[in-house]
Enzyme design. Sequence first.
Site, short mmCIF file in Angstrom:
data_model
loop_
_atom_site.label_atom_id
_atom_site.label_comp_id
_atom_site.label_asym_id
_atom_site.label_seq_id
_atom_site.Cartn_x
_atom_site.Cartn_y
_atom_site.Cartn_z
N CYS A 194 5.39 -0.29 7.20
CA CYS A 194 5.06 0.87 6.37
C CYS A 194 6.29 1.25 5.56
O CYS A 194 7.40 1.24 6.08
CB CYS A 194 4.67 2.04 7.29
N LEU A 195 6.07 1.57 4.29
CA LEU A 195 7.22 1.94 3.45
C LEU A 195 7.91 3.21 3.96
O LEU A 195 9.06 3.45 3.64
CB LEU A 195 6.78 2.12 1.99
N GLY B 102 0.83 -1.20 0.00
CA GLY B 102 0.00 0.00 0.00
C GLY B 102 0.87 1.25 0.00
O GLY B 102 2.00 1.22 0.49
N GLN C 202 2.91 10.01 1.16
CA GLN C 202 4.24 9.39 1.32
C GLN C 202 5.20 9.74 0.20
O GLN C 202 6.40 9.57 0.33
CB GLN C 202 4.09 7.85 1.39
N HIS D 255 -4.94 1.88 7.18
CA HIS D 255 -3.55 2.36 7.33
C HIS D 255 -3.28 3.47 6.31
O HIS D 255 -2.71 4.51 6.65
CB HIS D 255 -2.60 1.17 7.15
N GLU D 256 -3.68 3.24 5.05
CA GLU D 256 -3.38 4.23 3.99
C GLU D 256 -4.21 5.50 4.17
O GLU D 256 -3.71 6.61 3.94
CB GLU D 256 -3.62 3.62 2.61
NI NI Z 1 2.29 3.26 5.50
#
Ligand code: NI
Length: 167
Positions: free
Chosen positions: A91-92, A46, A51, A133-134
């Site tokens: 998370c990225l 995701g 981000q 989350h997103e």
């Molecule tokens: Ni994330």
Amino acid sequence: MAILNILHYPDPRLRNKALPVEAVTDDIRQLADDMLETMYEAPGIGLAAIQVNVQKRLIVIDISEDKSDPLILINPEVIAAEGEREFEEGCLSVPEAYEAVTRADRIKVKAINRDGDNMEFDAEGLLATCIQHEIDHLDGKLFVDYLSNLKRQRIRKKLEKHQKQKL
Ligand code: NI
């Protein structure tokens, strides 16, 4: 297509709040496609526009194992939620940190798709976790915000050290 730069915690730009997308233009579709490519390359399941430092309400998700099920959600909203599910999230924007977070297990989602059409659907399990989350990212929120101060500080210190070493 292009690979975009992903911001890393504790970058303050991750705290920006995203604004609604007013029209699904070719630029928005391009952004969505670039975000999918960036997410697949990372790799992750995701990614939210915040981000990649774009303050628009746009998220991309693919929870399939073979990158075969891309989901583009514009102006996504959770309009109903029930149950609870704990999942060890990553998370990225928070590399190499995984912690359990409890969220709703079943949700009803309203969004606009890549063609500009309204859609409503039910999601459960991993997909429900991922969407919540997103959407949090679009409101400047990160999964580490659900953790204890101690855990969050530990992750922050580790990432700051990691970032210094990369200079
Ligand atoms: Ni994330």
